[in-house]
Scaffold this motif. Structure first.
Motif, short mmCIF file in Angstrom:
data_model
loop_
_atom_site.label_atom_id
_atom_site.label_comp_id
_atom_site.label_asym_id
_atom_site.label_seq_id
_atom_site.Cartn_x
_atom_site.Cartn_y
_atom_site.Cartn_z
N GLN A 1 -5.70 -8.74 4.40
CA GLN A 1 -6.75 -8.29 5.31
C GLN A 1 -7.76 -9.39 5.57
O GLN A 1 -8.17 -9.59 6.71
CB GLN A 1 -7.42 -7.05 4.75
CG GLN A 1 -6.53 -5.84 4.94
CD GLN A 1 -7.12 -4.60 4.35
OE1 GLN A 1 -7.42 -4.54 3.17
NE2 GLN A 1 -7.30 -3.59 5.17
N GLN A 2 -8.12 -10.10 4.51
CA GLN A 2 -9.07 -11.19 4.73
C GLN A 2 -8.39 -12.45 5.21
O GLN A 2 -9.03 -13.38 5.63
CB GLN A 2 -9.80 -11.52 3.44
CG GLN A 2 -10.60 -10.39 2.88
CD GLN A 2 -11.39 -10.85 1.67
OE1 GLN A 2 -12.19 -11.76 1.75
NE2 GLN A 2 -11.15 -10.22 0.54
N ARG A 3 -7.05 -12.47 5.08
CA ARG A 3 -6.26 -13.65 5.39
C ARG A 3 -6.77 -14.86 4.60
O ARG A 3 -6.96 -15.95 5.12
CB ARG A 3 -6.28 -13.94 6.89
CG ARG A 3 -5.65 -12.82 7.71
CD ARG A 3 -5.55 -13.17 9.15
NE ARG A 3 -6.85 -13.22 9.80
CZ ARG A 3 -7.48 -12.13 10.29
NH1 ARG A 3 -6.91 -10.95 10.20
NH2 ARG A 3 -8.65 -12.25 10.86
N LEU A 4 -7.03 -14.60 3.34
CA LEU A 4 -7.60 -15.63 2.48
C LEU A 4 -6.74 -15.79 1.23
O LEU A 4 -6.18 -14.81 0.74
CB LEU A 4 -8.98 -15.18 2.00
CG LEU A 4 -10.21 -15.70 2.71
CD1 LEU A 4 -11.44 -15.16 2.03
CD2 LEU A 4 -10.22 -17.21 2.73
N GLN B 1 5.91 -16.11 7.94
CA GLN B 1 4.97 -15.03 8.23
C GLN B 1 5.24 -13.86 7.30
O GLN B 1 6.36 -13.68 6.83
CB GLN B 1 5.18 -14.53 9.65
CG GLN B 1 4.53 -15.39 10.68
CD GLN B 1 4.52 -14.64 12.00
OE1 GLN B 1 3.49 -14.21 12.48
NE2 GLN B 1 5.70 -14.48 12.57
N VAL C 1 3.37 -3.35 11.75
CA VAL C 1 1.99 -2.95 11.97
C VAL C 1 1.13 -4.18 12.15
O VAL C 1 0.17 -4.19 12.90
CB VAL C 1 1.50 -2.13 10.76
CG1 VAL C 1 0.05 -1.74 10.95
CG2 VAL C 1 2.36 -0.91 10.57
N LYS C 2 1.51 -5.22 11.42
CA LYS C 2 0.66 -6.41 11.44
C LYS C 2 1.52 -7.62 11.08
O LYS C 2 2.51 -7.48 10.36
CB LYS C 2 -0.43 -6.23 10.40
CG LYS C 2 -1.55 -7.25 10.51
CD LYS C 2 -2.40 -7.25 9.27
CE LYS C 2 -3.52 -6.27 9.31
NZ LYS C 2 -4.35 -6.28 8.11
N LYS C 3 1.11 -8.75 11.59
CA LYS C 3 1.78 -10.00 11.20
C LYS C 3 0.72 -10.93 10.66
O LYS C 3 -0.39 -10.96 11.18
CB LYS C 3 2.43 -10.67 12.41
CG LYS C 3 3.73 -10.05 12.83
CD LYS C 3 4.33 -10.91 13.92
CE LYS C 3 5.56 -10.23 14.50
NZ LYS C 3 6.15 -11.05 15.56
N SER C 4 1.08 -11.68 9.68
CA SER C 4 0.11 -12.61 9.15
C SER C 4 0.82 -13.87 8.71
O SER C 4 1.78 -13.80 7.95
CB SER C 4 -0.62 -11.96 7.97
OG SER C 4 -1.67 -12.77 7.57
N ALA C 5 0.35 -15.00 9.20
CA ALA C 5 0.97 -16.27 8.80
C ALA C 5 0.46 -16.64 7.42
O ALA C 5 -0.69 -16.39 7.09
CB ALA C 5 0.62 -17.35 9.79
N ARG D 1 2.72 1.14 3.32
CA ARG D 1 2.90 -0.16 3.98
C ARG D 1 3.71 -1.06 3.07
O ARG D 1 3.47 -1.09 1.87
CB ARG D 1 1.55 -0.83 4.23
CG ARG D 1 0.66 -0.12 5.19
CD ARG D 1 1.11 -0.35 6.62
NE ARG D 1 0.18 0.27 7.55
CZ ARG D 1 0.23 1.55 7.92
NH1 ARG D 1 1.18 2.33 7.45
NH2 ARG D 1 -0.66 2.04 8.75
N ALA E 1 0.88 -1.17 0.00
CA ALA E 1 0.00 0.00 0.00
C ALA E 1 0.91 1.21 0.00
O ALA E 1 2.12 1.07 0.10
CB ALA E 1 -0.91 0.01 1.22
N ARG E 2 0.28 2.37 -0.10
CA ARG E 2 1.02 3.62 -0.16
C ARG E 2 2.13 3.68 0.89
O ARG E 2 3.27 3.99 0.60
CB ARG E 2 0.00 4.74 0.05
CG ARG E 2 0.52 6.08 0.35
CD ARG E 2 -0.66 7.04 0.33
NE ARG E 2 -1.65 6.71 1.36
CZ ARG E 2 -1.64 7.26 2.58
NH1 ARG E 2 -0.72 8.10 2.91
NH2 ARG E 2 -2.57 6.93 3.45
N VAL F 1 3.81 -6.83 8.00
CA VAL F 1 3.46 -5.59 7.32
C VAL F 1 4.05 -4.46 8.14
O VAL F 1 3.84 -4.38 9.35
CB VAL F 1 1.94 -5.44 7.19
CG1 VAL F 1 1.60 -4.13 6.52
CG2 VAL F 1 1.38 -6.61 6.41
#
Lengths: 304, 883
Positions: B478-481, B435, B446-450, B425, B422-423, B438
């Motif tokens: 965001q949806q983790r999908l 992981q 800001v965020k972690k996502s597996a 991120r 993103a702009r 972000v």
């Protein structure tokens, strides 16, 4: 960090950004847990309320539905007036009585220990008291926060109360939870707009991001337009607003912003204003305009 | 090490790169010399004339020549175009170790175990100098790339530098040197025209290799004492500078890299070592399991090395040459050397923006690999392999671009790969935990996502495109999908179209085109490496391989646009101009001819108006285009490119264009073609053309039948006469039958001697007077006819006569009318055909088929002339009748 896929993300996002019909259309998400299903239904019914289909919500939510849904129904009941705001005293009275009864029942529910803490119920309570312009009462129920929506509502209320300092504080809480959350971003944009100055640019970028990532809605377009107006770019603002008007010709915010924008551009705004008067006689701009006219008349009379 | 090509063979003792072509010579211990194309990976030629190992081999810089020297004491000069040895230079008395051409004089230097170095003139084919002085095998002797020097290495533990300046004087014309003093001196002092300049002592064992630095006065040598030594020289002396220790066994070859400040050595310890030439430290070691290394080769112009070992050779690169870049609108951000640069397509201006951190020189290949740019924030992410994968985040200062050398204190982090999502991120892949982190522009998480599937790289995709072992998938943070998923082997580069609707996934040898949900559209396979690509505005994917610029249409059709001399990396396409970065980090616009792919694309998209105008206005031709059009079901389009009549005829039939088919058939004038024309015309209901085709092939039976079914009784009766003339009784009878002419039938039967049949015919038709006549002739042998009344076989009277049937609507489709005027003028001729006025074309009767007397008799009998003046018919008069 919750790692399970967030099935309702799109639905929520559409609702937050004002793409209500899209939210309703895409609400058929398979394999939802019970809680998620209730949340989904809440979002769908709230979308219908946003679109003005109060009766549908009132009819569909029966007494056996879960508390959050009942709360949503209350909101529909509160907003619903049978003749769509025909200004006769009788109807007004009837309406007021109805609203009174909704408010009393919501107070009653909030007092009930079993359900009083339900976040959706509190959110609806906050919303209703905001409509009543009773901000202190609204904050009573929403101040605890706990969900992003409640925090965002708090920001909104604080801004209405012209307490941007409190709004910023609340915003910081949201940013700590999830800076990239759509509501956090939206709230940031609101606060930035309220604060003004160089912050307006940031607010604009947020709306810009939304418009690049998601479906264009009149909420986003209005957001961009307001930023543009703050920055003095009325031409650009007008083009955004006209685009928004194309999407929904009766949207009150679009009309109100257009009136302001046209005034600045030196264009004719009377038609937009009369359109606004028709679609929402209660709109702040209309009311303020009327009271200003009244004062003016009075002033003339004193002079005369 | 980036291995580009590998061979398996006998021990490789000698190597030489061609300076222009992608070729390398490898001389083997078995006596064979191989010529390889290392880009295509093919063996081009082999030269097998030496007896015993060939240790030295070298390409001439400009002539189609190479030289080889072997253990048979022979130096052979070969012409690779003629595939043969031109001549052999004899003189050495022992094994020959190395041979080398001089870069400008017609000289060859050779080193031999006979302790001498010899310089030969390959034009006069004589030995012009013998350099003596080494007192052991000379392992190597090489010319200096610019000066009149030779360096040699010997097992006598010395490296010697020889001055061959006087040799040069000797070759200039004697007139320039009037006194011939040098010659006299040389002769007087024993024929020495090359003298030892320096003897470099320092190695403790025999020296195997010594070579000059391409530009500096430096020499590097490698010896059996396992050391590599660097020597410096000036006009007066030469001295040892440093020693590089590390090899565990005899150093067999060592050289300065031609384009980087490094030394490369190899050894019998089965390793290749890379050293920093300035710091004189080891940078990297590449080991092989079983093979001792014997020889190194360095490409004179490109960044390529080769090494020969016990079981073959490898061609390799030490560092990647692809510049990291990112395109954003009208601008390109890329890294060159240690600067971030900015290129504006519209103005073609190239500006330096800011210095970036110099890649750590403690190891190779640590330069920037990828670059990601966020336009709003003006931030740049540069990823490299430093520390096993890391990124640096630079913010481009808004104020004027810094010219200074001070490196901005970039924000850093470790991660497999990093891209802006993103702009403000960016996502960083943390491989160890699988992981995605972000981060914001302050480099805070800001965020972690597996990730659901283990990924080893991430790319931009609006969301995130992750590369797993054998697939790629799009993951929504965001949806983790997982939004899409596609089987794809090791994707190297991901190129999105500007509308983000299509993506090209580039692997080493393939390209996969998919849509934004990773739904597969098509896959292309290439035999050589795919390098880069970009989408043009029409949705055509243009890509480069090592050797070509090619295109890929949305349906997967591909073709070549242009050949390339050197690899380039496409960054952006504007109409007919492709913008590329080359390996030196220069931006180059390349103009291309897009006609072919735009034409094919227009066909594909059914933009026939475009197709038409392109056919009219551009030079499109060639067999390939014709077969493409045929294959794609557009024979009618192909028709307009073809000159060859047979092909034209076939295409015309295929597309049902009868006019052009007629014109071609006339040109070709063969029975088979007429027949096929008839069949197609019949299918379309164009009886005029059918008639014409039958007439041309003299297919009388079919012609009669055609006249019958078209109700053309006049012509049918003419056919009967012709049959009579031709003495074709059966044909005559048929025609009479078709005409319903009973009298005639009886006559024919009588003439043919079938009186009973004639009788029966007459009887059934109730022609009583004829019956009586015949009964007389039959003299009582009157056949018994069934008395049962029967219906008579009389053809119905035609409702309408002649002319075409309603014509089958031929799908000229898109090109209805439009193209006809482009084709040959088949039209007018066709109009004639309609009238069936073929008079002069027809020679119905062949002389051979007809017996003289009969014809004249028949004609006389018939009194045919009465029908001659019939309009539109074909005249019997025109029959070529024998007198």
């Amino acid at each position: 960090m919750a790692m399970a896929p967030d099935m309702l993300f799109n639905l929520r996002n559409n609702f937050y950004l004002g793409a209500y019909q899209a939210a309703i259309n895409n609400s058929d998400v398979p394999n939802l847990s019970e809680d998620d299903a209730i949340e989904r239904d809440c979002l769908v019914y709230r979308s219908y309320i946003a679109l003005g289909s109060y009766q549908l919500v009132i009819n569909e939510v029966d007494s056996s539905a879960a508390t959050p849904l009942q709360a949503v129904k209350l909101l529909a009941l509160y907003l619903f007036s049978p003749d769509n705001k025909v200004n006769t005293i009788r109807h007004d009275k009837e309406h007021l009585v109805k609203q009174e009864s909704t408010i009393s029942s919501i107070r009653e529910w909030l007092g009930d220990a079993a359900i009083g803490n339900n976040p959706i119920l509190r959110l609806i309570a906050g919303t209703i008291f905001m409509h009543e312009q009773d901000y202190h009462e609204a904050l009573k129920y929403t101040n605890d926060g706990r969900t992003m929506e409640l925090y965002a509502l708090n920001v909104h209320i604080f801004l209405k109360m012209n307490r941007s300092d409190c709004a910023e504080k609340q915003l910081r809480v949201m940013q700590q939870i999830d800076e990239d959350h759509t509501l956090t971003q939206l709230a940031t944009a609101w606060v930035n707009l309220a604060v003004g100055g160089s912050k307006v640019q940031e607010a604009y970028l947020i709306f810009q991001d939304f418009s690049e990532k998601y479906q264009m809605t009149s909420l986003i377009l209005n957001g961009k337009a307001v930023c543009c107006m703050h920055m003095g770019n009325f031409d650009e603002a007008e083009s955004f607003l006209l685009e928004a008007l194309n999407k929904d010709a009766k949207d009150q915010e679009t009309l109100a912003n257009l009136v302001v924008c046209c005034l600045h551009l030196g264009k004719h705004s009377a038609r937009f204003l009369s359109q606004l008067k028709l679609s929402d006689p209660e709109h702040m701009l209309v009311k303020q305009g009327l009271s200003a006219e009244e004062s003016f008349d009075r002033a003339i009379q004193t002079v005369g | 090490m980036l291995t580009k090509f590998e061979t398996k063979s006998n021990r490789v003792k000698g190597l030489s790169f061609h300076s222009k072509r992608p070729w390398i010579l490898a001389s083997l211990h078995s006596g064979v010399i191989q010529l390889w194309d290392y880009r295509m990976g093919t063996l081009i030629d082999r030269f097998d004339e030496h007896d015993g190992p060939v240790r030295g081999v070298h390409f001439h810089q400009s002539q189609p020549l190479f030289v080889s020297g072997g253990d048979d004491y022979k130096i052979k000069v070969w012409n690779y175009k003629l595939h043969r040895c031109l001549f052999t230079l004899l003189g050495h008395l022992d094994y020959i170790r190395t041979v080398q051409f001089h870069h400008e004089n017609p000289w060859i230097v050779s080193a031999s175990d006979d302790q001498t170095i010899r310089i030969w003139n390959w034009q006069s084919r004589t030995c012009i100098s013998v350099l003596t002085g080494h007192n052991h095998y000379v392992m190597c002797a090489l010319f200096h790339p610019k000066e009149d020097l030779v360096v040699s290495a010997s097992l006598d533990q010395t490296v010697r530098v020889w001055d061959i300046g006087s040799l040069k004087k000797k070759t200039v014309s004697p007139a320039d040197d009037i006194l011939r003093l040098s010659q006299m001196n040389a002769d007087f002092f024993g024929g020495v025209d090359a003298v030892v300049k320096y003897v470099l002592e320092g190695h403790d064992r025999g020296v195997n290799w010594a070579s000059f630095h391409p530009t500096l006065p430096l020499i590097v040598s490698g010896a059996d004492d396992r050391q590599v030594k660097i020597w410096r020289m000036n006009d007066a002396k030469a001295w040892e500078v440093d020693t590089l220790r590390g090899h565990m066994n005899n150093v067999s070859c060592v050289l300065f890299h031609s384009r980087q400040d490094i030394i490369v050595s190899n050894s019998e310890d089965k390793s290749i070592r890379v050293w920093d030439a300035t710091k004189r430290t080891g940078l990297q070691t590449f080991r092989r399991e079983h093979d001792r290394f014997w020889i190194l080769g360095c490409h004179p112009e490109m960044n390529l090395l080769a090494a020969g070992h016990d079981s073959g050779m490898i061609v390799f690169k030490l560092e990647r040459e692809r510049p990291a870049f990112s395109v954003s609108g009208d601008s390109l951000y890329f890294v060159k050397d240690r600067f971030l640069r900015f290129y504006e397509y519209s103005s073609q201006k190239d500006t330096q923006i800011l210095p970036i951190r110099r890649p750590g020189s403690n190891s190779l290949n640590q330069g920037p690999r990828t670059l990601s740019y966020s336009p709003t924030e003006n931030a740049i992410l540069i990823c490299s392999d430093v520390d096993g994968g890391s990124y640096e985040l630079y913010i481009i200062p808004k104020e004027s671009i810094t010219r200074g050398d001070t490196v901005q204190d970039a924000k850093r982090g470790v991660g497999g790969s990093a891209v802006f999502v993103a702009r403000n991120r960016f996502a960083v892949l943390e491989k160890s935990t699988n992981q995605v982190l972000v981060k914001n522009l302050k480099n805070e998480i800001v965020k972690k996502s597996a990730l659901p599937v283990a990924a080893d790289a991430i790319f931009y995709a609006g969301n995130l495109l992750c590369r797993a072992e054998d697939r790629v998938y799009i993951f929504d943070l965001q949806q983790r999908l997982v939004l899409g998923d596609l089987q794809a082997s090791f994707v190297r580069y991901v190129v999105w179209s500007s509308d983000m609707e299509s993506v090209a996934l580039l692997s080493k040898h393939s390209i996969i085109i998919a849509d934004k949900k990773l739904v597969h559209r098509c896959t292309l396979h290439e035999t050589i490496r795919v390098k880069s690509g970009s989408w043009d505005d029409n949705g055509v994917f243009i890509y480069t391989t090592l050797t070509h610029i090619k295109y890929c249409l949305p349906n997967g059709d591909s073709g070549i646009i242009k050949t390339l001399d050197t690899p380039v990396y496409i960054t952006k396409i504007f109409g007919n101009t492709i913008f590329c970065l080359d390996r030196d980090g220069k931006n180059r616009p390349i103009a291309i001819d897009s006609t072919e792919y735009i034409f094919k694309l227009s066909l594909l998209k059914k933009r026939y108006d475009h197709v038409m105008s392109m056919i009219r206005n551009s030079e499109l031709c060639g067999q390939a285009m014709i077969s493409y059009l045929q294959q794609k079901g557009f024979p009618e389009v192909a028709l307009h490119f073809v000159k060859d009549e047979r092909t034209r005829f076939n295409l015309a039939l295929e597309s049902g264009n009868i006019q052009i088919a007629v014109a071609s058939a006339k040109e070709i004038d063969e029975k088979d073609h007429w027949y096929r024309l008839g069949v197609e015309a019949l299918r379309q209901g164009n009886s005029g053309i059918v008639e014409y085709a039958y007439q041309r092939t003299k297919n009388f039976e079919r012609l009669s039948f055609l006249y019958l079914i078209t109700g053309n009784l006049d012509k049918l009766s003419k056919m009967m006469k012709i049959a009579e003339v031709k003495n074709d009784v059966m044909g005559q009878f048929h025609n009479a039958l078709y005409l319903g002419d009973v009298q005639e039938r009886i006559k024919i039967l009588v003439n043919a001697g079938h009186l009973p049949l004639a009788y029966a015919t007459a009887k059934t038709h109730g022609l009583n007077d004829v019956v009586e006549d015949l009964a007389e002739k039959l003299q009582g042998n009157i056949p018994n006819l069934p008395s049962r009344s029967s219906s008579l076989l009389i053809p119905p009277t035609p409702v309408l006569c002649g002319g075409d049937w309603p014509l089958l609507r031929v799908m000229k489709g898109i090109f209805e009318g439009g193209l006809d005027n482009v084709g040959k003028g088949g039209n007018e001729e066709y109009e004639d055909a309609g009238d069936a006025d073929w008079g002069e074309d027809l020679d119905i009767v062949d002389g051979e088929n007809i017996q003289n007397g009969d014809i004249s008799m028949a004609l006389d009998d018939e009194g045919a002339p009465e029908e001659e003046n019939e309009e539109g018919g074909w005249d019997l008069e025109d029959l070529e009748l024998p007198a």
